[in-house]
Enzyme design. Structure first.
Site, short mmCIF file in Angstrom:
data_model
loop_
_atom_site.label_atom_id
_atom_site.label_comp_id
_atom_site.label_asym_id
_atom_site.label_seq_id
_atom_site.Cartn_x
_atom_site.Cartn_y
_atom_site.Cartn_z
N HIS A 20 0.84 -1.21 0.00
CA HIS A 20 0.00 0.00 0.00
C HIS A 20 0.87 1.25 0.00
CE1 HIS A 20 -3.21 -2.82 1.03
NE2 HIS A 20 -4.08 -1.84 0.88
N HIS A 68 1.26 -4.03 9.30
CA HIS A 68 2.69 -3.88 9.02
C HIS A 68 3.43 -3.32 10.22
CE1 HIS A 68 2.78 -4.83 4.74
NE2 HIS A 68 1.66 -4.13 4.60
#
Length: 409
Positions: free
Chosen positions: A148, A199
């Protein structure tokens, strides 16, 4: 002379990729890179867990919704839906370049993910929020780098460069405002990926670094690539061979992940776009085509294109998948290629079972490339997925514009 140079460049590129496949297999480079990088990244993921938990202390339903929404806005499915609208709006050059850039980012990012095979933050103690089916599938991938973040850096950065050059705006305040907006979005995406538990900080830094490097490279070469795509010198055949080799150059992860599926889909999209533009550039995609918000392409006309185009590409996607499921097994059996299917064709679902993440049983490079290992079978789902998305992309740049032209849209 120029034609011979271009042809030599094409052959050099294909031979270079083929050589890399053979050399990396012989020297087992994936395992060597993984043994060097994985322990270091894993250590940073573990030591970074307290930082993730510190951010998640500010847990709130509003923040859950905001960061989940932002993740959807910069996800691959969003861009897959957004890019066709760019083609139909008259900004064909921007749409072509962003599609190929997206495919480039997706390939390199997923390659690094599967080479390193580093874990995401451990859940628990980290709280992981997967509000959509797409996010649940993303959670099955490895962590480094954050796709992303990488995609947001590249695509928003390139879009900003295009808008400023297209509008020929030299006002420093406008340029600064655009740059600040892009930086704010990238920052929010990175923060959101940590907040959602998807993450660690090292993944975000990796995605940001890779994104800046890829963006700098793309801004240097994108004009050359676009000029090649719209030329008429073996482009489609070269891209078909390139797409084929890239499928087999993809590294084998430590454990199967959905990353290879995502790459296969966007690899097919890139091929479909290139093949379609080759056929229809002079009709629908040259620089003089009408653009949205002009007298030649009003907003109601653009809405008409959407109403015609979106159902059409979905129908083509369905038909392409059905045709590929029928044709590929027949061709494979005719050529004596042993095949299996891990999801699309139940009759061919042999020894491969398990969850969706186990549907990508990637064999060694040479076995995948040469198809002659009697102990291994070719997963026909890869070919089906590639043709399915290639058909969808072709319909975006060829079929839909042709239909809209007949309808005077």
């Amino acid at each position: 002379m120029e034609s011979s140079i271009l042809e030599a460049w094409q052959w050099s590129a294909l031979c270079g990729i083929l050589s890399w496949i053979l050399v990396s297999t012989y020297l087992n480079l994936t395992q060597k890179f993984r043994s060097l990088l994985q322990p270091w990244v894993t250590r940073h993921v573990i030591t970074g867990a307290p930082f993730v938990l510190q951010i998640q202390k500010y847990q709130h339903k509003l923040l859950d919704a905001v960061f989940s929404g932002l993740s959807c806005v910069v996800s691959v499915p969003f861009y897959t839906a957004f890019l066709p609208l760019l083609f139909w709006s008259g900004h064909g050059k921007l749409a072509r370049q962003m599609t190929l850039l997206m495919a480039f980012c997706d390939y390199l990012g997923n390659c690094v993910k599967d080479v390193v095979s580093a874990p995401r933050p451990s859940c628990p103690p980290v709280r992981r929020i997967t509000a959509t089916k797409d996010e649940k599938e993303n959670a099955l991938e490895y962590g480094l780098p954050s796709s992303h973040t990488l995609n947001t850096v590249c695509l928003t950065g390139f879009l900003l460069q295009y808008v400023l050059s297209y509008s020929e705006n030299e006002d420093a305040s406008i340029q600064f405002a655009g740059f600040a907006l892009v930086c704010l979005l990238i920052g929010l995406i990175g923060l959101g990926r940590i907040y959602l538990g998807m993450h660690s900080l090292i993944d975000i830094i990796g995605g940001l670094t890779m994104g800046l490097v890829i963006l700098a490279f793309w801004l240097t070469v994108h004009e050359y690539i676009d000029n090649f795509v719209i030329s008429e010198q073996n482009v489609t055949s070269f891209w078909a061979a390139l797409s084929f080799l890239l499928l087999f150059a993809y590294p084998t992860p430590e454990l199967p992940t959905p990353s290879f599926e995502y790459h296969t889909a966007f690899n097919g999209v890139a091929f479909g776009i290139v093949a379609g533009v080759q056929q229809t550039y002079n009709q629908f995609h040259h620089e003089a085509v009408p653009r949205i918000f002009t007298e030649q392409l009003t907003l109601p006309a653009f809405m008409g294109r959407m109403l015609v185009g979106l159902p059409t590409i979905l129908l083509v996607k369905f038909c392409s998948k059905a045709l590929a499921k029928w044709i590929l097994p027949v061709v494979s059996n005719t050529l004596g290629i042993p095949i299996r299917s891990t999801g699309y064709i139940p009759m061919l679902n042999g020894s491969v079972t398990g969850k969706k993440s186990d549907k990508i049983k990637q064999s060694s490079y040479v076995q995948k490339l040469l198809f002659f290992s009697q102990q291994d079978t070719f997963d026909v789902d890869t070919g089906i997925r590639f043709l399915q998305y290639a058909g969808l992309a072709w319909s975006v740049v060829d079929l839909v514009p042709s239909v809209c032209s007949h309808l005077s849209l």
